[in-house]
Design a protein around this motif. Structure first.
Motif, PDB file in Angstrom:
ATOM      1  N   ASP A 106     -33.836 -54.209  25.384  1.00 55.82           N
ATOM      2  CA  ASP A 106     -32.989 -54.041  24.200  1.00 55.82           C
ATOM      3  C   ASP A 106     -32.337 -52.669  24.173  1.00 55.82           C
ATOM      4  OD1 ASP A 106     -33.706 -56.580  23.437  1.00 55.82           O
ATOM      5  OD2 ASP A 106     -35.097 -55.933  21.859  1.00 55.82           O
ATOM      6  N   CYS A 140     -31.145 -52.434  13.008  1.00 57.17           N
ATOM      7  CA  CYS A 140     -31.638 -53.707  12.489  1.00 57.17           C
ATOM      8  C   CYS A 140     -32.534 -53.404  11.284  1.00 57.17           C
ATOM      9  CB  CYS A 140     -32.432 -54.447  13.573  1.00 57.17           C
ATOM     10  SG  CYS A 140     -33.260 -55.936  12.967  1.00 57.17           S
ATOM     11  N   HIS A 142     -34.975 -54.988  10.186  1.00 55.44           N
ATOM     12  CA  HIS A 142     -36.358 -55.409  10.402  1.00 55.44           C
ATOM     13  C   HIS A 142     -37.088 -54.527  11.397  1.00 55.44           C
ATOM     14  CE1 HIS A 142     -35.454 -58.961   8.073  1.00 55.44           C
ATOM     15  NE2 HIS A 142     -34.400 -59.176   8.847  1.00 55.44           N
ATOM     16  N   CYS A 143     -36.478 -54.306  12.558  1.00 61.52           N
ATOM     17  CA  CYS A 143     -37.171 -53.578  13.636  1.00 61.52           C
ATOM     18  C   CYS A 143     -36.586 -52.198  13.903  1.00 61.52           C
ATOM     19  CB  CYS A 143     -37.174 -54.396  14.925  1.00 61.52           C
ATOM     20  SG  CYS A 143     -35.520 -54.642  15.611  1.00 61.52           S
ATOM     21  N   ARG A 145     -34.093 -51.362  15.589  1.00 64.29           N
ATOM     22  CA  ARG A 145     -33.427 -51.217  16.886  1.00 64.29           C
ATOM     23  C   ARG A 145     -31.919 -51.258  16.667  1.00 64.29           C
ATOM     24  NH1 ARG A 145     -36.873 -55.782  19.966  1.00 64.29           N
ATOM     25  NH2 ARG A 145     -38.855 -54.703  19.994  1.00 64.29           N
ATOM     26  N   ILE A 147     -28.228 -52.507  16.833  1.00 60.22           N
ATOM     27  CA  ILE A 147     -27.593 -53.808  17.047  1.00 60.22           C
ATOM     28  C   ILE A 147     -26.092 -53.655  16.818  1.00 60.22           C
ATOM     29  CG2 ILE A 147     -29.607 -55.201  16.428  1.00 60.22           C
ATOM     30  CD1 ILE A 147     -28.323 -55.598  13.639  1.00 60.22           C
ATOM     31  N   VAL A 149     -22.764 -55.125  15.143  1.00 55.74           N
ATOM     32  CA  VAL A 149     -22.422 -55.974  14.014  1.00 55.74           C
ATOM     33  C   VAL A 149     -20.911 -56.171  14.030  1.00 55.74           C
ATOM     34  CG1 VAL A 149     -22.448 -56.179  11.499  1.00 55.74           C
ATOM     35  CG2 VAL A 149     -24.351 -55.064  12.683  1.00 55.74           C
TER      36      VAL A 149
END
Length: 156
Positions: A106, A140, A142-143, A145, A147, A149
């Motif tokens: 990732d 992100c 949630h995590c 990391r 991302i 968009v």
């Protein structure tokens, strides 16, 4: 090119020690029962050398082997319980290695995306044009990391 997963050497060593302890436990129970490796091996359905390797912690045998040894040596499921603990610990280590490898993939993908489409520190708001879109890098929720968009304008 993918980064190679880094093995958890401490975890691997711990598993090896657990397997060796289980093997010593098997050998002790076999000796207390007055059986040699030559006597016990055919009763388990495995060869004497496989039994020897199991007693040394060098062979990863299936649960069925340990169930059979428990029955034959009247071990009250102690061998199976130890085997199950080892397998659970191994599953946790394998999952951690997979997670670590996925995180590395990732991060590599995010770095590649940033190199193709760098994001300035403070991006000015684009004029609202119908059908206009842009790509933005965000964390992100949630995590955390990075991302990519895709922001699509609905202005008409």
């Amino acid at each position: 090119m993918r980064p190679a997963p880094v093995p958890d050497e401490a975890g691997d060593e711990s598993l090896l020690q657990m397997r060796r302890a289980l093997g010593r436990q098997l050998a002790a129970m076999r000796n207390r029962a007055g059986l040699s490796q030559w006597d016990l091996a055919p009763m388990t359905g495995y060869s004497r050398s496989t039994l020897s390797d199991a007693e040394l912690g060098r062979h990863r045998l299936r649960r069925q082997f340990w169930v059979r040894c428990d029955e034959l040596l009247k071990a009250e499921s102690r061998l199976v319980a130890s085997y199950d603990r080892i397998e659970s610990a191994g599953a946790v280590l394998r999952q951690r290695a997979r997670n670590s490898a996925q995180l590395a993939r990732d991060e590599l993908a995010a770095a590649r995306l940033r190199s193709v489409h760098p994001v300035p520190e403070e991006e000015p708001a684009p004029p609202e044009v119908a059908g206009a879109s842009r790509v933005a890098m965000e964390a992100c929720p949630h995590c955390r990391r990075p991302i990519a968009v895709l922001v699509v304008s609905n202005a008409r």
